[in-house]
Write a protein that holds these residues in place. Structure first.
Motif, PDB file in Angstrom:
ATOM      1  N   ASP A 700       0.828  -1.200   0.000  1.00  0.00           N
ATOM      2  CA  ASP A 700       0.000   0.000   0.000  1.00  0.00           C
ATOM      3  C   ASP A 700       0.866   1.256   0.000  1.00  0.00           C
ATOM      4  O   ASP A 700       0.616   2.209  -0.765  1.00  0.00           O
ATOM      5  N   ILE A 701       1.881   1.265   0.858  1.00  0.00           N
ATOM      6  CA  ILE A 701       2.736   2.456   0.975  1.00  0.00           C
ATOM      7  C   ILE A 701       3.549   2.646  -0.306  1.00  0.00           C
ATOM      8  O   ILE A 701       3.730   3.773  -0.780  1.00  0.00           O
ATOM      9  N   ARG A 702       4.018   1.545  -0.892  1.00  0.00           N
ATOM     10  CA  ARG A 702       4.755   1.657  -2.165  1.00  0.00           C
ATOM     11  C   ARG A 702       3.846   2.218  -3.257  1.00  0.00           C
ATOM     12  O   ARG A 702       4.270   3.063  -4.064  1.00  0.00           O
ATOM     13  N   ASN A 703       2.594   1.771  -3.281  1.00  0.00           N
ATOM     14  CA  ASN A 703       1.647   2.287  -4.274  1.00  0.00           C
ATOM     15  C   ASN A 703       1.408   3.785  -4.081  1.00  0.00           C
ATOM     16  O   ASN A 703       1.256   4.533  -5.056  1.00  0.00           O
ATOM     17  N   GLN A 704       1.373   4.216  -2.809  1.00  0.00           N
ATOM     18  CA  GLN A 704       1.179   5.643  -2.538  1.00  0.00           C
ATOM     19  C   GLN A 704       2.352   6.473  -3.064  1.00  0.00           C
ATOM     20  O   GLN A 704       2.164   7.539  -3.653  1.00  0.00           O
ATOM     21  N   TYR A 705       3.570   5.975  -2.874  1.00  0.00           N
ATOM     22  CA  TYR A 705       4.739   6.688  -3.380  1.00  0.00           C
ATOM     23  C   TYR A 705       4.790   6.644  -4.904  1.00  0.00           C
ATOM     24  O   TYR A 705       5.223   7.607  -5.557  1.00  0.00           O
ATOM     25  N   MET A 706       4.355   5.529  -5.472  1.00  0.00           N
ATOM     26  CA  MET A 706       4.273   5.457  -6.928  1.00  0.00           C
ATOM     27  C   MET A 706       3.293   6.501  -7.450  1.00  0.00           C
ATOM     28  O   MET A 706       3.550   7.174  -8.464  1.00  0.00           O
ATOM     29  N   ALA A 707       2.164   6.652  -6.754  1.00  0.00           N
ATOM     30  CA  ALA A 707       1.164   7.634  -7.162  1.00  0.00           C
ATOM     31  C   ALA A 707       1.723   9.050  -7.047  1.00  0.00           C
ATOM     32  O   ALA A 707       1.557   9.878  -7.961  1.00  0.00           O
ATOM     33  N   VAL A 770      12.428   3.755 -11.037  1.00  0.00           N
ATOM     34  CA  VAL A 770      13.292   4.185  -9.938  1.00  0.00           C
ATOM     35  C   VAL A 770      12.500   4.263  -8.634  1.00  0.00           C
ATOM     36  O   VAL A 770      13.005   3.888  -7.567  1.00  0.00           O
ATOM     37  N   THR A 771      11.261   4.741  -8.699  1.00  0.00           N
ATOM     38  CA  THR A 771      10.419   4.823  -7.494  1.00  0.00           C
ATOM     39  C   THR A 771      10.157   3.435  -6.932  1.00  0.00           C
ATOM     40  O   THR A 771      10.212   3.217  -5.709  1.00  0.00           O
ATOM     41  N   TRP A 772       9.885   2.484  -7.790  1.00  0.00           N
ATOM     42  CA  TRP A 772       9.644   1.111  -7.334  1.00  0.00           C
ATOM     43  C   TRP A 772      10.889   0.534  -6.670  1.00  0.00           C
ATOM     44  O   TRP A 772      10.800  -0.153  -5.651  1.00  0.00           O
ATOM     45  N   TYR A 773      12.047   0.853  -7.246  1.00  0.00           N
ATOM     46  CA  TYR A 773      13.308   0.381  -6.662  1.00  0.00           C
ATOM     47  C   TYR A 773      13.551   1.009  -5.288  1.00  0.00           C
ATOM     48  O   TYR A 773      13.917   0.308  -4.327  1.00  0.00           O
ATOM     49  N   CYS A 774      13.357   2.304  -5.168  1.00  0.00           N
ATOM     50  CA  CYS A 774      13.614   2.998  -3.896  1.00  0.00           C
ATOM     51  C   CYS A 774      12.638   2.567  -2.798  1.00  0.00           C
ATOM     52  O   CYS A 774      13.001   2.528  -1.619  1.00  0.00           O
ATOM     53  N   SER A 775      11.413   2.282  -3.196  1.00  0.00           N
ATOM     54  CA  SER A 775      10.406   1.937  -2.184  1.00  0.00           C
ATOM     55  C   SER A 775      10.538   0.503  -1.689  1.00  0.00           C
ATOM     56  O   SER A 775       9.822   0.101  -0.761  1.00  0.00           O
ATOM     57  N   ALA A 776      11.447  -0.264  -2.275  1.00  0.00           N
ATOM     58  CA  ALA A 776      11.633  -1.654  -1.821  1.00  0.00           C
ATOM     59  C   ALA A 776      12.136  -1.702  -0.387  1.00  0.00           C
ATOM     60  O   ALA A 776      11.935  -2.699   0.325  1.00  0.00           O
ATOM     61  N   GLY A 777      12.780  -0.641   0.088  1.00  0.00           N
ATOM     62  CA  GLY A 777      13.318  -0.631   1.450  1.00  0.00           C
ATOM     63  C   GLY A 777      12.293  -0.334   2.522  1.00  0.00           C
ATOM     64  O   GLY A 777      12.636  -0.298   3.718  1.00  0.00           O
TER      65      GLY A 777
END
Length: 789
Positions: A700-707, A770-777
């Motif tokens: 959910d949080i990764r999707n929010q950052y992707m958005a 890049v956002t997907w990569y960064c949000s992996a952490g």
């Protein structure tokens, strides 16, 4: 001590400082390379011209000349130092064949440049070999112009044969490549082969048509335009193109100038990115260390001392980045100067060539330091009490009312993660402005050069050349039987069922008073109906006999604008003519005019016919048919092929810079996204941990950052697209105006698939990846760690 502080700060924020250093390196590199190319271009031209000695004024003339008359005129003109007439035997490209050692043959019929065969001159207008020394072919040998190597595979040792039907042929062995001081660009419309005097005499007796290059060398080359009027008013041979030294020099280096323009333009765009990154990192550092700043103020340190302390790191990064960028440019500039070296030769190293790039890099450094100082002045607004109390109160969210109104209940159809991401962007909008502006600039960096390249590749570019869009153009300028030839061509076109419509235009010479009060010649294209497809900057087409439309360079020379009235001498009578409009033109050196006034056939120096065929007619076959029917003295041109070949050299050079810039902009978007998200997620560690604690999943949080990243980037990409198509056109037009080619305003001819889909989609895809990569952490963010801290 200072070195220790700088190293600790750099190690603490490795990713941020590395990205910042990289952008400084890129901006310094491009500025240095652009400066090196421009210096090398003009020094190479000067070095070649010192040997080749091209004319200060040249008049081309098809037909016989009286050398005694010209000699008498030259002796009576105080501004003339010397003159010569060069005999050039023009051969149709279809009659020139090249045979390779393996037996492969091809003709030069597809190349539209006029091809002349000349001998080496004694003192002036020398044709040079690849070592910039005058070339003297032996009998049976030929030097081929470098410009043709872009279109034809010709090597030393190949056989070149000139044929004239079945009755005559003459063979040459390619012995060298020729550097031509004045006909070395596709913009010049002509090129020259160099042969021996003996072979030239035989060729002239058996085939082709003799055209004279009447060349003058003046005491002051800057007076060439004034001298042109004096020459034409004497009645001496003048039925061909006339060019001045300034135009020769400009056309020679134009394709490389365009590449320099793109590199310097992108360098300034990158400098804007550097400023944004500096502002973002400086303000972030001040926010993190606000208590330390307050403590330093409390113990008596001045704002100046504190600012100098924090400036040390950015000065160090700027110095290191500029030095690295300059060193890289010393090696990489060879990738961009190969065309200059081939066309003009490699110049000697001079003081200007060494110092100019250094000064450009120093300018980059000074601008960066100045911007850092300006940004750090915000420290002075923070009092000791505010600093020790953990900083200044944050302003309310800029879109707080809209945030309060947009509740989840009002947006039930919007996915929750997208809704939360939108609210977070609006709540902390200022922190996301950096990413917005970077994407805007990155998109502009890509689209401005790409749109310019597509413009030069488009068939519509001829509307910037004083021409309308037609299928075929027929030109006849021979001195003999000009009126009869006009009637013959008109009869052929009238009886040709494949012709949908055609129009005729006559080139006549009138006089007008220029801005200095002197009478000068104006070359006017007169026709029955004015052409409406030209790019008019002011006003419109001439409507009657007493109106004229001027090219921008003619308007500048006469000191007039649209709706002014100028004094003109037409057929010996002085009259007032209304300027109906100003248009753009790069033909005839940019000095042309349009009228719909009846003309005296005896005063015509050239006729042009603009032909449009029915849709089902093959233009190439029709061109071949007209060439056979109308004879050698009529030039038949496929307009689409004309545009491609005229600007072929420009597009080849421009494409090198464009594709390099596109790759660099994509990398820029990736690095900025990586830098920004690393800083942003570090600042929002607690928020992420709390969201996980209350039930949001990592997904959910990764999707929010992707958005968030996608929305902000998309807005920046849209803004960049609009900026490239508005401000980008203005910037390019002003640069063309400075160059002086006859174009002051340009409207990009856009490939919508590239401009609105391919490149924007590529940038957005990079941001998403890049956002997907960064949000992996995010899976490592835990509320327990936050409580322990």
């Amino acid at each position: 001590m200072n070195r220790s502080m700088i190293m600790k700060d750099i190690k603490r924020n490795k990713a941020i400082n590395f990205a910042l250093l990289l952008f400084i390196v890129l901006s310094a590199f491009l500025m240095s390379v652009g400066t090196m190319i421009s210096i090398q271009l003009f020094e190479s031209i000067d070095a070649m011209y010192a040997v080749a000695r091209p004319p200060h004024f040249m008049q081309m003339h098809l037909g016989d000349i009286n050398r005694d008359d010209i000699d008498a005129f030259a002796q009576s003109a105080p501004e003339v130092e010397d003159w010569q007439a060069v005999e050039m035997v023009n051969i149709y490209g279809g009659n020139i064949w090249v045979t390779k050692p393996d037996g492969t043959t091809f003709s030069m019929s597809d190349n539209l440049l006029d091809k002349g065969f000349v001998t080496q001159n004694q003192q002036y207008d020398l044709l040079l070999d690849m070592e910039n020394t005058p070339l003297h072919p032996a009998p049976g040998e030929i030097g081929v112009p470098l410009i043709l190597l872009n279109d034809f595979d010709m090597e030393v040792g190949d056989t070149l044969t000139v044929k004239d039907g079945d009755d005559y042929s003459m063979e040459f062995t390619v012995s060298a490549y020729v550097r031509d001081g004045q006909m070395n660009s596709t913009l010049t419309s002509s090129t020259r082969f160099l042969i021996n005097e003996q072979d030239h005499g035989q060729l002239k007796e058996n085939t082709g048509q003799v055209e004279y290059l009447i060349e003058f060398y003046l005491n002051d080359p800057s007076q060439a335009a004034t001298f042109q009027t004096v020459y034409e008013n004497t009645g001496l041979p003048a039925n061909g193109q006339a060019v001045t030294y300034a135009i020769i020099r400009l056309l020679s280096g134009f394709s490389d100038m365009i590449m320099v323009v793109i590199l310097v333009l992108v360098s300034f765009f990158l400098l804007l990115v550097v400023f944004l990154c500096l502002r973002f990192t400086i303000l972030a550092a001040m926010e993190d260390e606000i208590k330390s700043i307050g403590t330093m103020r409390a113990i008596g340190m001045s704002h100046t001392h504190i600012r100098q302390l924090y400036l040390l790191k950015y000065k160090a990064l700027a110095i290191i980045g500029c030095i690295i960028g300059y060193i890289i440019s010393l090696f990489a500039h060879r990738l961009f100067t190969s065309h200059i070296n081939d066309t003009f030769g490699t110049p000697d190293m001079t003081w200007e060539a060494v110092s100019a790039p250094v000064l450009a890099v120093i300018l980059i450094y000074l601008l960066e330091v100045y911007y850092c100082r300006k940004t750090m002045k915000k420290m002075e607004k923070v009092t000791v009490v505010e600093a020790l109390a953990s900083g200044v109160e944050r302003d309310a969210a800029p879109m707080s009312r809209l945030i309060d109104y947009l509740s989840l209940s009002r947006c039930r159809n919007v996915p929750v993660d997208l809704f939360v991401g939108m609210r977070q962007v609006m709540a902390t909008g200022t922190s996301w402005l950096v990413m917005f502006f970077v994407m805007l600039i990155a998109t502009s960096i890509v689209l401005v050069p790409v749109n310019l390249l597509n413009t030069f590749r488009s068939p519509q570019l001829v509307t910037y050349m004083g021409l309308s869009i037609n299928d075929i153009i027929l030109t006849v300028s021979g001195p003999e039987r000009l009126s009869e030839k006009h009637d013959e061509i008109a009869a052929i076109l009238d009886n040709d069922v494949d012709v949908m419509v055609y129009s005729a235009e006559a080139r006549v010479v009138y006089e007008a008073i220029n801005k200095d009060g002197k009478w000068i010649n104006v070359h006017v294209d007169s026709s029955a109906a004015a052409e409406t497809a030209l790019q008019y900057l002011e006003g419109n087409v001439p409507a009657d006999d007493h109106e004229i439309a001027l090219s921008i360079m003619n308007a500048n020379e006469l000191g007039v604008k649209a709706e002014d009235t100028i004094s003109m001498r037409i057929n010996g009578e002085e009259t007032g003519i209304f300027v109906s409009g100003i248009y753009q033109d790069v033909t005839s050196g940019g000095y042309t005019a349009k009228m719909v006034r009846p003309y005296d056939p005896d005063g015509v120096v050239k006729y042009s016919f603009f032909v449009n065929l029915h849709e089902d007619v093959d233009v190439e076959k029709k061109v071949e048919t007209y060439q056979q029917e109308m004879g050698f003295d009529v030039k038949v041109t496929d307009m689409e092929e004309f545009g491609d070949q005229t600007f072929g050299g420009v597009t080849r050079q421009l494409s090198k810079a464009v594709y390099a810039v596109a790759v660099m902009a994509m990398c820029l978007a990736a690095l900025i996204t990586l830098l920004f998200l690393m800083l942003q997620t570090a600042k929002e560690y607690s928020q992420i941990a709390i969201m996980k604690a209350v039930g949001f999943s990592v997904q959910d949080i990764r999707n929010q950052y992707m958005a968030k990243a996608s929305l902000v980037s998309l807005a920046g990409i849209i803004g960049g697209t609009l900026l490239a198509n508005t401000l980008g056109e203005t910037m390019v037009g002003r640069i063309f105006n400075l160059v002086g080619l006859g174009i002051t305003k340009i409207t990009f001819i856009i490939n919508p698939i590239e401009a609105y889909f391919v490149y924007p989609a590529a940038i957005l895809a990079i941001v998403v990846a890049v956002t997907w990569y960064c949000s992996a952490g995010f899976k490592r963010h835990h509320i327990i760690h936050l409580i322990n801290e």
